[in-house]
Design an enzyme around this catalytic site. Structure first.
Site, mmCIF file in Angstrom:
data_model
loop_
_atom_site.group_PDB
_atom_site.id
_atom_site.type_symbol
_atom_site.label_atom_id
_atom_site.label_comp_id
_atom_site.label_asym_id
_atom_site.label_seq_id
_atom_site.Cartn_x
_atom_site.Cartn_y
_atom_site.Cartn_z
ATOM 1 N N GLY A 1 -9.819 -4.643 1.693
ATOM 2 C CA GLY A 1 -8.987 -4.395 2.870
ATOM 3 C C GLY A 1 -9.389 -3.118 3.584
ATOM 4 O O GLY A 1 -10.502 -2.601 3.409
ATOM 5 N N ASP A 2 -8.451 -2.609 4.370
ATOM 6 C CA ASP A 2 -8.732 -1.412 5.178
ATOM 7 C C ASP A 2 -8.557 -0.114 4.380
ATOM 8 O O ASP A 2 -9.114 0.919 4.750
ATOM 9 C CB ASP A 2 -7.798 -1.367 6.386
ATOM 10 C CG ASP A 2 -6.337 -1.345 5.969
ATOM 11 O OD1 ASP A 2 -5.966 -2.087 5.030
ATOM 12 O OD2 ASP A 2 -5.556 -0.576 6.548
ATOM 13 N N ARG B 1 -12.134 -9.724 -1.921
ATOM 14 C CA ARG B 1 -11.693 -9.276 -0.588
ATOM 15 C C ARG B 1 -11.428 -7.771 -0.606
ATOM 16 O O ARG B 1 -10.771 -7.249 -1.504
ATOM 17 C CB ARG B 1 -10.422 -10.022 -0.193
ATOM 18 C CG ARG B 1 -9.841 -9.628 1.169
ATOM 19 C CD ARG B 1 -8.729 -8.616 1.035
ATOM 20 N NE ARG B 1 -8.046 -8.342 2.307
ATOM 21 C CZ ARG B 1 -7.173 -7.373 2.480
ATOM 22 N NH1 ARG B 1 -6.853 -6.588 1.463
ATOM 23 N NH2 ARG B 1 -6.593 -7.182 3.645
ATOM 24 N N THR C 1 0.755 -1.271 0.000
ATOM 25 C CA THR C 1 0.000 0.000 0.000
ATOM 26 C C THR C 1 0.785 1.321 0.000
ATOM 27 O O THR C 1 1.829 1.426 0.640
ATOM 28 C CB THR C 1 -0.882 -0.032 1.264
ATOM 29 O OG1 THR C 1 -1.736 -1.157 1.145
ATOM 30 C CG2 THR C 1 -1.717 1.199 1.439
ATOM 31 N N THR D 1 -0.961 1.313 6.612
ATOM 32 C CA THR D 1 -0.526 0.181 5.793
ATOM 33 C C THR D 1 -0.270 -0.996 6.718
ATOM 34 O O THR D 1 0.283 -0.824 7.806
ATOM 35 C CB THR D 1 0.742 0.494 4.978
ATOM 36 O OG1 THR D 1 1.183 -0.724 4.352
ATOM 37 C CG2 THR D 1 1.868 1.056 5.834
ATOM 38 N N GLY D 2 -0.693 -2.169 6.291
ATOM 39 C CA GLY D 2 -0.482 -3.329 7.141
ATOM 40 C C GLY D 2 -1.530 -4.377 6.875
ATOM 41 O O GLY D 2 -2.246 -4.315 5.868
ATOM 42 N N HIS D 3 -1.651 -5.315 7.788
ATOM 43 C CA HIS D 3 -2.588 -6.423 7.630
ATOM 44 C C HIS D 3 -4.009 -5.894 7.823
ATOM 45 O O HIS D 3 -4.491 -5.742 8.935
ATOM 46 C CB HIS D 3 -2.251 -7.509 8.643
ATOM 47 C CG HIS D 3 -2.883 -8.817 8.330
ATOM 48 N ND1 HIS D 3 -2.440 -9.996 8.830
ATOM 49 C CD2 HIS D 3 -3.946 -9.120 7.550
ATOM 50 C CE1 HIS D 3 -3.193 -10.989 8.375
ATOM 51 N NE2 HIS D 3 -4.115 -10.466 7.598
ATOM 52 N N GLY D 4 -4.665 -5.613 6.684
ATOM 53 C CA GLY D 4 -5.899 -4.842 6.669
ATOM 54 C C GLY D 4 -7.001 -5.326 7.586
ATOM 55 O O GLY D 4 -7.746 -4.517 8.153
HETATM 56 N N1 ASP Z 1 -3.567 -2.682 4.214
HETATM 57 C C1 ASP Z 1 -3.568 -3.283 2.914
HETATM 58 C C2 ASP Z 1 -4.650 -4.293 2.826
HETATM 59 O O1 ASP Z 1 -4.846 -5.025 3.769
HETATM 60 C C3 ASP Z 1 -2.289 -3.922 2.565
HETATM 61 C C4 ASP Z 1 -1.083 -3.089 2.782
HETATM 62 O O2 ASP Z 1 -1.069 -2.140 3.531
HETATM 63 O O3 ASP Z 1 -0.086 -3.387 2.179
HETATM 64 O O4 ASP Z 1 -5.260 -4.412 1.792
#
Ligand code: ASP
Length: 344
Positions: free
Chosen positions: A239-240, A237, A209, A260-263
């Site tokens: 994400g966040d 799917r 992201t 950014t991270g595990h959405g």
């Molecule tokens: N947050 C993003 C998602 O979960 C992925 C990312 O930040 O790289 O879609």
């Protein structure tokens, strides 16, 4: 000393004092990220590292220029994000990752801190700049979020040409998909549990992201985020990144955040708005609030990632709980900063 020289010196120092006073009175700032994850120095050649740093610099400078010239924070973050969307280095726009089925589904959102107006798109497959479309949803529709085909129909109405999905294809992302599928299929064979299998994927398959937050000279905050999501995500799917309050949030009374991270964790813990709520209701600084949520709330439950935050005074905070986060910032009082790894 001649009187005229003395007068000139006094005048010059007065101008510089009043310029300083002016810049102290009118702060402006921008911060960007290009994703967090398992990003370690040993995995980069010096040339690759340099190329990432140069792209981050280009993006932050593009946004800063808008602010410096008196432009709006919304335009600054859009300019910065579009530089990263056009690069294949980041998991957004051109560099978007693949779904399990081998296509690309992009999410993005934008929020105006002045009015709490927001726009978002989810699961778009044929739009070159999802952040631009999110902005159009905010400005030209009565809705906040449009998804899939409906979002693309709206794009056409707005004069945005639709592109082939395979224009997002890149070799490095395809290789990452094949590796991720191997790992997923192996984990599924033993656990038969898709969620557990997905958890088994290393962090760098889950993240990438891009995002930007800014404060302009009029005191308006804005935040935006754009992503291809997670490698090998299930089709459909979301994400966040397009979820206001989770991946993106801005309000002039507190702060602007892009995540950014595990959405899935960022959605469940409403990360972006939680940070701003701590600033607004508990009087926390953005550094305290960001650290509490990223390291205090998310890290203990396995929620990996990071955020970029800017407040109404132009303070910047860039916390993350992974080994790295591509990031950069610049303000009227702070020179360009670029970081990739922890501790720089
Ligand atoms: N947050 C993003 C998602 O979960 C992925 C990312 O930040 O790289 O879609």
């Amino acid at each position: 000393m001649k009187k005229s020289l003395l007068m000139a010196l006094i005048a010059t120092s007065f101008i510089s004092v009043s310029n300083n006073a002016l810049s102290a009175e009118v702060p402006f700032a921008i911060a960007i990220h290009g994703g967090a994850g398992t990003i370690e120095k040993s995995k980069f050649t010096p040339k690759e590292e340099q190329a990432y740093r140069a792209k981050l610099t280009q993006a932050v400078e593009a946004g800063y220029k808008v602010l410096e010239q008196g432009g709006e924070s919304l335009d600054a973050i859009t300019a910065a994000i579009q530089v990263m969307e056009q690069s294949t280095y980041f998991n957004a726009g051109r560099g978007a990752v693949y779904t399990y089925d081998g296509s690309h589904e992009l999410d993005a959102s934008i929020m105006d801190g002045r009015s709490r107006q927001a726009g978002a798109v989810a699961g778009v497959k044929h739009v070159e700049s999802p952040i631009n479309l999110a902005r159009l949803v905010m400005d030209n529709s009565v809705h906040v979020m449009l998804s899939g085909q409906g979002a693309e129909e709206f794009a056409k109405e707005q004069g945005i040409p639709l592109i082939e999905n395979n224009l997002f294809d890149t070799e490095h992302r395809y290789k990452a998909l094949l590796k991720a599928k191997q790992k997923l299929d192996k984990a599924k064979a033993t656990s038969k549990d898709y969620q557990a299998a997905h958890k088994a994927l290393p962090n760098n398959y889950k993240m990438g992201t891009v995002g930007a937050v800014a404060l302009d000279k009029n005191g308006n905050l804005a935040a935006g985020t754009s992503t291809g999501g997670m490698t090998a995500k299930r089709y459909g799917r979301i994400g966040d990144a397009p979820v206001i309050g989770a991946g993106t949030f801005a309000e002039n009374e507190s702060c602007a955040v892009s995540a950014t991270g595990h959405g899935e964790y960022f959605i469940r813990y409403n990360v972006a708005s939680d940070i701003c709520a701590r600033v607004k209701y508990q009087g926390k600084t953005i550094t305290q609030a960001g650290d509490e949520v990223i390291n205090g709330v998310l890290a203990p439950i396995g929620g990996t990632g990071g955020v970029i935050i800017v407040d109404t005074k132009g303070n910047i905070s860039l916390p993350f709980n992974t080994s790295g986060m591509y990031r950069a910032s610049k303000s009227n009082t702070q020179a360009t900063y670029v970081g990739i790894f922890k501790g720089e």
